[in-house]
Design an enzyme around this catalytic site. Structure first.
Site, PDB file in Angstrom:
ATOM      1  N   HIS A  55      13.461 -40.973 -34.958  1.00  0.00           N
ATOM      2  CA  HIS A  55      13.847 -40.428 -36.102  1.00  0.00           C
ATOM      3  C   HIS A  55      13.912 -38.983 -35.860  1.00  0.00           C
ATOM      4  O   HIS A  55      14.854 -38.056 -35.927  1.00  0.00           O
ATOM      5  CB  HIS A  55      13.121 -40.505 -37.266  1.00  0.00           C
ATOM      6  CG  HIS A  55      13.240 -39.849 -38.384  1.00  0.00           C
ATOM      7  ND1 HIS A  55      13.882 -40.318 -39.589  1.00  0.00           N
ATOM      8  CD2 HIS A  55      13.040 -38.443 -38.782  1.00  0.00           C
ATOM      9  CE1 HIS A  55      14.219 -39.488 -40.595  1.00  0.00           C
ATOM     10  NE2 HIS A  55      13.565 -38.294 -40.130  1.00  0.00           N
ATOM     11  N   GLU A  56      12.489 -38.211 -35.233  1.00  0.00           N
ATOM     12  CA  GLU A  56      12.703 -36.805 -34.884  1.00  0.00           C
ATOM     13  C   GLU A  56      13.512 -36.590 -33.981  1.00  0.00           C
ATOM     14  O   GLU A  56      14.123 -35.410 -33.864  1.00  0.00           O
ATOM     15  CB  GLU A  56      11.112 -36.722 -34.737  1.00  0.00           C
ATOM     16  CG  GLU A  56      10.299 -36.789 -35.796  1.00  0.00           C
ATOM     17  CD  GLU A  56      10.605 -35.935 -37.118  1.00  0.00           C
ATOM     18  OE1 GLU A  56      11.398 -34.842 -37.045  1.00  0.00           O
ATOM     19  OE2 GLU A  56      10.286 -36.517 -38.214  1.00  0.00           O
ATOM     20  N   HIS A  59      17.038 -35.859 -34.942  1.00  0.00           N
ATOM     21  CA  HIS A  59      17.218 -34.443 -35.654  1.00  0.00           C
ATOM     22  C   HIS A  59      17.428 -33.772 -34.363  1.00  0.00           C
ATOM     23  O   HIS A  59      18.292 -32.625 -34.245  1.00  0.00           O
ATOM     24  CB  HIS A  59      16.063 -34.148 -36.264  1.00  0.00           C
ATOM     25  CG  HIS A  59      15.967 -35.028 -37.499  1.00  0.00           C
ATOM     26  ND1 HIS A  59      16.891 -35.085 -38.388  1.00  0.00           N
ATOM     27  CD2 HIS A  59      14.765 -35.379 -38.315  1.00  0.00           C
ATOM     28  CE1 HIS A  59      16.679 -35.795 -39.609  1.00  0.00           C
ATOM     29  NE2 HIS A  59      15.324 -35.994 -39.511  1.00  0.00           N
TER      30      HIS A  59
END
Length: 207
Positions: A55-56, A59
């Site tokens: 997820h990170e 980004h």
């Protein structure tokens, strides 16, 4: 581009370890034993580790694609919040976030929206992968007593549940969550994303 500083590696590692222990603790309740914890730690590491880290990184990599500075930084207060809420019987955590900076000091709504949607999309994809594994091995689980097959099935169920929820939670239109930035950029994309993650989460909790 796509490089990790020493501090970023440390922050990611600490966050993963704490989240793994928190999730293991939650799934081991109410009668917590060493055997239960040892059973759930690898499952939590794979499901939460993948869900959180990718997820990170979603980004981070999209931000770097635009030429921005992007590094993950842990939040000790957010991790402590996770520990405290887990001890209270429910779970809420904010382990940290990817810090983004532009060389010009300007990040457009479109850039910010695309960077923000990348994380939840990763969780949706992971949820679907875990669901696929779950569906494909379910007949084998019912027809056999192979411990490893049962363990893999259980892992896929938890992976599906966690990633569905992570996508839905992060898409809520509440600052500073991803949803608030996505909705400012593109309402239809936000609606499609939150409906998909909502249906996945609903499916996870009614089975």
């Amino acid at each position: 581009m796509n490089k990790f500083s020493k501090q970023e590696k440390i922050d990611l590692s600490i966050s993963i370890i704490v989240l793994t222990l928190i999730i293991s603790f939650m799934y081991s309740r109410p009668n917590i034993t060493v055997d239960k914890l040892l059973l759930f730690i690898p499952i939590a590491f794979v499901t939460v580790g993948l869900g959180f880290v990718l997820h990170e990184l979603g980004h981070k990599f999209v931000a770097q694609k635009y030429g921005f500075y992007a590094e993950f930084r842990r939040s000790d207060k957010g991790l402590m919040l996770g520990i405290v809420t887990a001890l209270m019987g429910f779970l809420f955590f904010a382990p940290g976030a990817v810090m983004i900076g532009s060389p010009t000091g300007i990040i457009s709504e479109e850039e910010n929206g695309k960077i923000s949607i990348a994380g939840p999309i990763v969780n949706i994809i992971l949820a679907l992968i875990f669901l696929g594994i779950q569906i494909s091995i379910q007949p084998l689980v019912t027809l056999s007593n192979i411990d490893m097959m049962v363990y893999l099935y259980f892992l896929s169920v938890i992976g599906f549940n966690i990633n569905s929820f992570l996508a839905l939670f992060n898409l809520l239109p509440i600052p500073p969550l991803d949803g608030s930035k996505v909705i400012s950029w593109n309402l239809p994309i936000w609606l499609i994303s939150i409906v998909i993650s909502g249906l996945l989460t609903l499916s996870a909790y009614i089975h």
